[in-house]
Scaffold this active site. Structure first.
Site, PDB file in Angstrom:
ATOM      1  N   ASP A  93       0.881  -1.112  -0.063  1.00 26.50           N
ATOM      2  CA  ASP A  93       0.105   0.057   0.036  1.00 26.50           C
ATOM      3  C   ASP A  93       0.929   1.309   0.075  1.00 26.50           C
ATOM      4  OD1 ASP A  93      -1.952   1.937   0.712  1.00 26.50           O
ATOM      5  OD2 ASP A  93      -3.322   0.253   0.876  1.00 26.50           O
ATOM      6  N   GLY A 148      -5.864   1.834  -5.089  1.00 24.41           N
ATOM      7  CA  GLY A 148      -6.201   2.898  -5.909  1.00 24.41           C
ATOM      8  C   GLY A 148      -7.386   3.488  -5.182  1.00 24.41           C
ATOM      9  N   TYR A 185     -14.880   7.229 -11.573  1.00 25.62           N
ATOM     10  CA  TYR A 185     -14.299   6.043 -10.902  1.00 25.62           C
ATOM     11  C   TYR A 185     -15.324   4.796 -11.614  1.00 25.62           C
ATOM     12  CZ  TYR A 185     -14.910   2.476  -7.273  1.00 25.62           C
ATOM     13  OH  TYR A 185     -14.997   1.528  -6.449  1.00 25.62           O
ATOM     14  N   LYS A 236     -13.001   1.262 -13.406  1.00 34.41           N
ATOM     15  CA  LYS A 236     -13.594  -0.095 -13.083  1.00 34.41           C
ATOM     16  C   LYS A 236     -13.876  -0.566 -14.419  1.00 34.41           C
ATOM     17  CE  LYS A 236     -12.595   0.123  -8.821  1.00 34.41           C
ATOM     18  NZ  LYS A 236     -11.463  -0.566  -8.087  1.00 34.41           N
TER      19      LYS A 236
HETATM   20  N1  LIG Z   1     -15.519  -1.532  -0.029  1.00 30.03           N
HETATM   21  C1  LIG Z   1     -16.238  -1.471  -0.933  1.00 30.03           C
HETATM   22  O1  LIG Z   1     -17.592  -1.498  -0.805  1.00 30.03           O
HETATM   23  C2  LIG Z   1     -15.919  -1.454  -2.265  1.00 30.03           C
HETATM   24  C3  LIG Z   1     -17.124  -1.328  -3.296  1.00 30.03           C
HETATM   25  C4  LIG Z   1     -16.575  -1.637  -4.676  1.00 30.03           C
HETATM   26  C5  LIG Z   1     -15.292  -1.623  -5.229  1.00 30.03           C
HETATM   27  N2  LIG Z   1     -14.297  -1.653  -4.213  1.00 30.03           N
HETATM   28  C6  LIG Z   1     -12.901  -1.743  -4.618  1.00 30.03           C
HETATM   29  O2  LIG Z   1     -12.190  -2.431  -3.664  1.00 30.03           O
HETATM   30  C7  LIG Z   1     -10.810  -1.821  -3.469  1.00 30.03           C
HETATM   31  C8  LIG Z   1     -10.866  -1.784  -2.078  1.00 30.03           C
HETATM   32  O3  LIG Z   1     -11.619  -0.938  -1.486  1.00 30.03           O
HETATM   33  P1  LIG Z   1     -11.520  -0.229   0.082  1.00 30.03           P
HETATM   34  O4  LIG Z   1     -12.866  -0.139   0.502  1.00 30.03           O
HETATM   35  O5  LIG Z   1     -10.756  -1.169   0.784  1.00 30.03           O
HETATM   36  O6  LIG Z   1     -11.013   1.061  -0.343  1.00 30.03           O
HETATM   37  P2  LIG Z   1      -9.963   1.879   0.333  1.00 30.03           P
HETATM   38  O7  LIG Z   1     -10.160   3.216   0.001  1.00 30.03           O
HETATM   39  O8  LIG Z   1     -10.514   1.553   1.914  1.00 30.03           O
HETATM   40  O9  LIG Z   1      -8.627   1.153   0.365  1.00 30.03           O
HETATM   41  C9  LIG Z   1      -7.945   1.423  -0.744  1.00 30.03           C
HETATM   42  C10 LIG Z   1      -6.561   1.361  -0.517  1.00 30.03           C
HETATM   43  O10 LIG Z   1      -5.689   1.815  -1.505  1.00 30.03           O
HETATM   44  C11 LIG Z   1      -4.573   2.232  -1.188  1.00 30.03           C
HETATM   45  N3  LIG Z   1      -3.821   3.026  -2.516  1.00 30.03           N
HETATM   46  C12 LIG Z   1      -4.477   4.131  -2.982  1.00 30.03           C
HETATM   47  N4  LIG Z   1      -3.710   4.624  -4.251  1.00 30.03           N
HETATM   48  C13 LIG Z   1      -2.631   3.491  -4.209  1.00 30.03           C
HETATM   49  C14 LIG Z   1      -1.581   3.596  -4.947  1.00 30.03           C
HETATM   50  N5  LIG Z   1      -1.191   4.394  -5.947  1.00 30.03           N
HETATM   51  N6  LIG Z   1      -0.645   2.563  -4.501  1.00 30.03           N
HETATM   52  C15 LIG Z   1      -0.889   1.659  -3.538  1.00 30.03           C
HETATM   53  N7  LIG Z   1      -2.052   1.654  -2.991  1.00 30.03           N
HETATM   54  C16 LIG Z   1      -2.827   2.553  -2.959  1.00 30.03           C
HETATM   55  C17 LIG Z   1      -4.945   3.272  -0.302  1.00 30.03           C
HETATM   56  O11 LIG Z   1      -4.079   3.838   0.570  1.00 30.03           O
HETATM   57  C18 LIG Z   1      -6.013   2.419   0.554  1.00 30.03           C
HETATM   58  O12 LIG Z   1      -5.467   1.725   1.532  1.00 30.03           O
HETATM   59  C19 LIG Z   1     -10.777  -0.638  -4.236  1.00 30.03           C
HETATM   60  O13 LIG Z   1     -10.108  -0.748  -5.588  1.00 30.03           O
HETATM   61  C20 LIG Z   1     -12.303  -0.143  -4.481  1.00 30.03           C
HETATM   62  O14 LIG Z   1     -12.418   0.481  -5.726  1.00 30.03           O
HETATM   63  C21 LIG Z   1     -14.768  -1.519  -2.683  1.00 30.03           C
END
Ligand SMILES: NC(=O)c1ccc[n+]([C@@H]2O[C@H](COP(=O)([O-])OP(=O)(O)OC[C@H]3O[C@@H](n4cnc5c(N)ncnc54)[C@H](O)[C@@H]3O)[C@@H](O)[C@H]2O)c1
Length: 272
Positions: free
Chosen positions: A34, A75, A139, A143
């Site tokens: 991360d 991301g 966003y 995806k």
């Molecule tokens: N949680 C949900 O309900 C949900 C729903 C649909 C999709 N998603 C997808 O699942 C994934 C995880 O979601 P989440 O809720 O844990 O999001 P989050 O925002 O809590 O975690 C994303 C993590 O990615 C890291 N990050 C950002 N830019 C980065 C980079 N350039 N290099 C390395 N790390 C980086 C951030 O520091 C963060 O820790 C994401 O891709 C999100 O789009 C999540």
């Protein structure tokens, strides 16, 4: 026993943190990457921690070295400017896939989102997992691009790539409102889904929904079940708590798969 090494990008985020204990297995090492440093390994915890960006080809090459599977969560998980979204989510996914290919990683799981099809409507229920993109935000576009890149890397290089259109993966659906009763993916089900994606023999390229077996679900689970996923959770057990004292939701918010994302300003980050 040979050790299975699984790289998780975005591992310090909400989903990654919830998976860290749930995906712990004998014979498995989780390599956690991360931008925000994930907490260091506890004594005896089979975890390797890396600070780095998914947009950095050298860091990703190093992170993919010796890895059996990649779970790409890293991301932006919400709306940002077009430039940021392009760099982090689209270029970042390309960089992650390319690093995985170069390192010989044959299985990749991509965290896509319901927002890739946010402008599809609940009238289409049960919405097939491979319905064509109708993004609701930049966003959501990122995806859809992630899914397309995954398909490309399967078709060109024979990698097994599974893109999961995650609904709402939170500890509970309580702060999500009524929509969460439709879209919730419980953390335990999320781990079950990732395990099914890791274990499925030769899946090729797949697009699946990532939701629990919610009574109000409007998404097809058949495609995920084909890979071996069995949901054991249902958001309905939170229904009374979710609805108590709240006004009835705006029907428009429930009509579109993407809910409030469909009307939020385009390209503007909203941290809530
Ligand atoms: N949680 C949900 O309900 C949900 C729903 C649909 C999709 N998603 C997808 O699942 C994934 C995880 O979601 P989440 O809720 O844990 O999001 P989050 O925002 O809590 O975690 C994303 C993590 O990615 C890291 N990050 C950002 N830019 C980065 C980079 N350039 N290099 C390395 N790390 C980086 C951030 O520091 C963060 O820790 C994401 O891709 C999100 O789009 C999540």
């Amino acid at each position: 026993m040979t050790t299975q090494r699984v790289l998780i990008t975005g591992a310090a985020g909400m989903v990654g943190t919830m998976m860290r204990t749930r995906m712990r297995r004998d014979g498995r090492v989780l390599r956690l990457l991360d931008l925000t440093p994930p907490p260091p390994a506890e004594p005896g915890e089979p975890v390797e921690v890396i600070t780095g960006s998914v947009t950095d080809a050298a860091a990703m090459a190093e992170a993919c070295d010796g890895v059996d599977a990649l779970i790409h969560l890293g991301g932006h998980s919400r709306e940002h400017t077009w430039e940021d979204t392009l760099k982090v989510n689209i270029d970042g996914t390309h960089t992650a896939l390319e690093a995985a290919r170069m390192a010989g990683v044959t299985r990749v799981i991509l965290a896509s989102s319901n927002h890739a099809v946010g402008f599809r409507t609940t009238d289409e229920a049960p919405l097939p997992a491979d319905s064509s993109p109708r993004p609701d935000t930049y966003y959501g576009v990122s995806k859809a691009a992630m899914e397309a890149l995954g398909s490309l890397y399967h078709s060109r290089f024979g990698m097994d790539v599974i893109a999961i259109r995650i609904g709402s993966c939170f500890d509970t659906p309580l702060r999500l409102g009524v929509r969460g009763l439709v879209t919730w993916l419980s953390p335990d089900d999320c781990a079950r889904l990732f395990e099914a994606c890791l274990a499925a023999p030769s899946p090729g390229y797949r697009l699946i929904w990532g939701v629990s077996d919610n009574t109000r679900r409007t998404f097809s689970l058949a495609e995920a079940e084909e890979l071996g996923y069995r949901s054991e959770d249902n958001a309905e057990r939170f229904a009374e708590e979710v609805t108590a004292g709240r006004p009835a939701p705006d029907p428009a918010e429930l009509h579109y798969v993407g809910g409030g994302f469909c009307t939020a300003p385009l390209g503007k980050h909203n941290p809530v």
